[in-house]
Write an enzyme that holds these catalytic residues in place. Structure first.
Site, mmCIF file in Angstrom:
data_model
loop_
_atom_site.group_PDB
_atom_site.id
_atom_site.type_symbol
_atom_site.label_atom_id
_atom_site.label_comp_id
_atom_site.label_asym_id
_atom_site.label_seq_id
_atom_site.Cartn_x
_atom_site.Cartn_y
_atom_site.Cartn_z
ATOM 1 N N GLU A 27 92.832 7.704 25.762
ATOM 2 C CA GLU A 27 93.609 6.462 25.742
ATOM 3 C C GLU A 27 95.063 6.806 26.010
ATOM 4 O OE1 GLU A 27 93.158 3.817 22.293
ATOM 5 O OE2 GLU A 27 91.370 4.958 21.749
ATOM 6 N N GLU B 217 97.675 11.733 33.323
ATOM 7 C CA GLU B 217 97.150 11.270 32.038
ATOM 8 C C GLU B 217 97.437 9.809 31.729
ATOM 9 O OE1 GLU B 217 96.903 15.452 29.589
ATOM 10 O OE2 GLU B 217 98.485 14.060 29.049
ATOM 11 N N PRO C 79 103.995 30.852 17.631
ATOM 12 C CA PRO C 79 102.733 31.492 18.028
ATOM 13 C C PRO C 79 101.476 30.764 17.557
ATOM 14 C CG PRO C 79 104.264 33.127 17.198
ATOM 15 C CD PRO C 79 104.885 31.788 16.933
ATOM 16 N N GLY D 243 100.896 15.665 28.577
ATOM 17 C CA GLY D 243 101.281 16.981 29.075
ATOM 18 C C GLY D 243 100.082 17.869 29.281
#
Length: 148
Positions: A114, A65, A82, A45
């Site tokens: 990786e 990725e 937060p 992500g």
């Protein structure tokens, strides 16, 4: 570009990709190459682009990725503690999907050192709050599989 007087949080997307293979549930993770949590494993992500919708951002980050392109994505939940990222205030929207065992070839790229599949019963040390997120994602997938 217009700028607000008050700070705004950053938004990221993460994808929990599962594969059921030979009686075990596998999860796709990437090893972080950069600060923070360099060397720890995480869900694929990253940050959304300013003109990008959430699901396309999730697909882009996953492909960048890991090289993996998936079909249906289901939004799991939004996470916004937060303190979840030391860089800044980051809110993430997490998606889940299940892939066929024939669609499990991955290769790390961009900021992933990786990319690998792990049995969900024996996960490595995880970055950020991903242990909590993965627990909820596993519960959702198991519930979904139980209802099919």
């Amino acid at each position: 570009m217009f700028s607000y007087e008050y700070p705004h949080p950053a938004v990221t997307v993460d994808v929990a990709v599962f594969c059921l293979n030979e009686g075990s549930m596998k999860l796709l993770l990437i090893k972080r190459a950069n600060y923070p949590d360099a060397g720890k494993w995480a869900l694929p992500g990253g940050f959304i682009e300013i003109d990008e919708d959430l699901e396309p951002a999730a697909r882009r980050e996953l492909a960048e990725e890991t090289g993996l392109v998936v079909g249906e994505l289901e939004q799991l939940q939004t996470f916004g503690n937060p303190d979840r990222d030391p860089r800044e205030r980051v809110i993430t929207v997490v998606y889940t999907t299940i892939v066929d065992p024939g669609n499990t070839n991955v290769s790390a790229s961009t900021d992933a050192a990786e990319a690998a599949w792990f049995d969900t019963r024996t996960l490595p040390e995880l970055a950020f709050d991903h242990s909590h997120i993965i627990g909820l994602a596993c519960d959702r997938i198991m519930s979904k599989l139980g209802n099919e």
